[in-house]
Design a protein around this motif. Structure first.
Motif, short mmCIF file in Angstrom:
data_model
loop_
_atom_site.label_atom_id
_atom_site.label_comp_id
_atom_site.label_asym_id
_atom_site.label_seq_id
_atom_site.Cartn_x
_atom_site.Cartn_y
_atom_site.Cartn_z
N ALA A 106 0.83 -1.21 0.00
CA ALA A 106 0.00 0.00 0.00
C ALA A 106 0.86 1.26 0.00
N LEU A 107 1.93 1.26 0.78
CA LEU A 107 2.83 2.42 0.82
C LEU A 107 3.60 2.59 -0.48
N PHE A 108 3.88 1.49 -1.15
CA PHE A 108 4.59 1.54 -2.44
C PHE A 108 3.69 2.14 -3.53
N TYR A 109 2.39 1.83 -3.44
CA TYR A 109 1.43 2.31 -4.44
C TYR A 109 0.61 3.50 -3.92
N GLN A 110 1.22 4.35 -3.13
CA GLN A 110 0.57 5.54 -2.59
C GLN A 110 -0.08 6.34 -3.72
N GLU A 111 -1.34 6.70 -3.50
CA GLU A 111 -2.09 7.45 -4.52
C GLU A 111 -1.65 8.91 -4.62
N SER A 112 -1.32 9.51 -3.51
CA SER A 112 -0.96 10.93 -3.50
C SER A 112 0.55 11.07 -3.66
N VAL A 113 0.95 11.55 -4.82
CA VAL A 113 2.39 11.68 -5.10
C VAL A 113 2.75 13.12 -5.46
N ASN A 114 1.99 14.08 -4.95
CA ASN A 114 2.23 15.48 -5.30
C ASN A 114 3.14 16.19 -4.31
N LYS A 115 3.74 15.46 -3.39
CA LYS A 115 4.59 16.09 -2.38
C LYS A 115 6.04 15.67 -2.59
N LEU A 116 6.60 14.88 -1.70
CA LEU A 116 8.00 14.45 -1.84
C LEU A 116 8.25 13.68 -3.12
N LEU A 117 7.25 13.00 -3.64
CA LEU A 117 7.43 12.12 -4.79
C LEU A 117 7.09 12.76 -6.13
N GLN A 118 6.68 14.01 -6.13
CA GLN A 118 6.17 14.68 -7.34
C GLN A 118 7.07 14.49 -8.56
N ASP A 119 8.36 14.70 -8.44
CA ASP A 119 9.26 14.68 -9.59
C ASP A 119 10.09 13.41 -9.69
N LEU A 120 9.64 12.34 -9.02
CA LEU A 120 10.41 11.10 -8.99
C LEU A 120 9.79 10.06 -9.92
N PRO A 121 10.62 9.16 -10.46
CA PRO A 121 10.06 8.08 -11.27
C PRO A 121 9.27 7.10 -10.40
N GLU A 122 8.32 6.42 -11.00
CA GLU A 122 7.56 5.41 -10.26
C GLU A 122 8.48 4.30 -9.79
N GLY A 123 8.13 3.72 -8.64
CA GLY A 123 8.84 2.54 -8.17
C GLY A 123 10.10 2.81 -7.38
N CYS A 124 10.28 4.03 -6.89
CA CYS A 124 11.50 4.33 -6.12
C CYS A 124 11.17 4.80 -4.71
N SER A 125 9.97 4.47 -4.22
CA SER A 125 9.61 5.01 -2.91
C SER A 125 8.46 4.25 -2.25
N TYR A 126 8.40 4.45 -0.94
CA TYR A 126 7.25 4.10 -0.11
C TYR A 126 6.85 5.42 0.53
N SER A 127 5.55 5.67 0.65
CA SER A 127 5.15 6.98 1.15
C SER A 127 3.81 6.92 1.85
N LYS A 128 3.65 7.80 2.83
CA LYS A 128 2.35 8.02 3.47
C LYS A 128 2.16 9.51 3.64
N THR A 129 1.14 10.03 2.99
CA THR A 129 0.85 11.45 3.05
C THR A 129 -0.28 11.72 4.04
N GLY A 130 -0.44 12.97 4.35
CA GLY A 130 -1.54 13.42 5.18
C GLY A 130 -1.80 14.88 4.90
N GLU A 131 -3.05 15.24 4.95
CA GLU A 131 -3.39 16.64 4.74
C GLU A 131 -4.68 16.98 5.44
N LEU A 132 -4.75 18.22 5.82
CA LEU A 132 -5.97 18.84 6.34
C LEU A 132 -6.10 20.17 5.62
N GLU A 133 -7.07 20.96 6.00
CA GLU A 133 -7.25 22.23 5.29
C GLU A 133 -6.09 23.20 5.51
N ASP A 134 -5.21 22.93 6.47
CA ASP A 134 -4.07 23.82 6.71
C ASP A 134 -2.75 23.08 6.91
#
Length: 184
Positions: A106-134
């Motif tokens: 699940a972390l490998f196929y993270q849907e939200s990739v607009n943060k740390l992973l924005q400019d990276l090729p697929e398949g080079c990361s595990y990630s968990k994002t979080g956001e609120l209105e601020d």
């Protein structure tokens, strides 16, 4: 198989948009991690027990507090430090159990990739994002071969202009880490 009751559906994620209410537990776990699905997260909190989970977090992690369900309007709050976010990420990525394998996928196929992973090729990361209105948070393991960086970028902003600058900074940090790992 588990049943997600209609009255437990909250905004944020995919479950609030689907009619299906019976799911395999592993799918609920996957949706919590890969899609940041709030209903899935709240379901798992209820499945384990709110008080039991909150007590375990307090005992295991100095800077993790479960004070409320996701999307619940209350004066109680959840909090997590960057250090603890990275500790959780490291634990999940080191777990060889079937539970760990579901989490890793699940972390490998993270849907939200607009943060740390924005400019990276697929398949080079595990990630968990979080956001609120601020807030815009991301914890990731960015890797190239056997080398990696574990990075957590947590932010708070007061307007859309600040949010845009934070996202650009997150993008730059991820890109710099990957460039350092690959020598490019």
């Amino acid at each position: 198989m588990v049943h997600v009751p209609e009255d437990k559906i909250v905004e944020g994620g995919i479950l609030c948009h689907l009619a299906q209410r019976d799911w395999m537990m592993r799918d609920i776990l996957d949706l919590m991690l890969s899609d940041s699905d709030n209903t899935a997260t709240n379901f798992l909190i209820d499945f384990i027990g709110f008080a039991k989970m909150a007590a375990w977090f307090e005992a295991e992690f100095a800077h993790l507090h479960l004070g409320r369900y996701l999307m619940e309007v209350t004066d109680r709050e959840n909090y997590l430090s960057a250090e603890t976010a990275l500790e959780l990420l490291e634990r999940l990525l080191a777990d060889p159990s079937p539970f760990g394998q579901v989490c890793q996928k699940a972390l490998f196929y993270q849907e939200s990739v607009n943060k740390l992973l924005q400019d990276l090729p697929e398949g080079c990361s595990y990630s968990k994002t979080g956001e609120l209105e601020d807030t815009e948070h991301d914890a990731a393991r960015i890797f190239a071969g056997d080398s990696y960086y574990d990075i957590c970028f947590m932010s708070h902003y007061t307007g859309l202009e600040e949010r845009e600058q934070i996202l650009l900074a997150q993008n730059a940090v991820g890109k710099l880490a990957y460039q350092d790992l690959t020598g490019k």
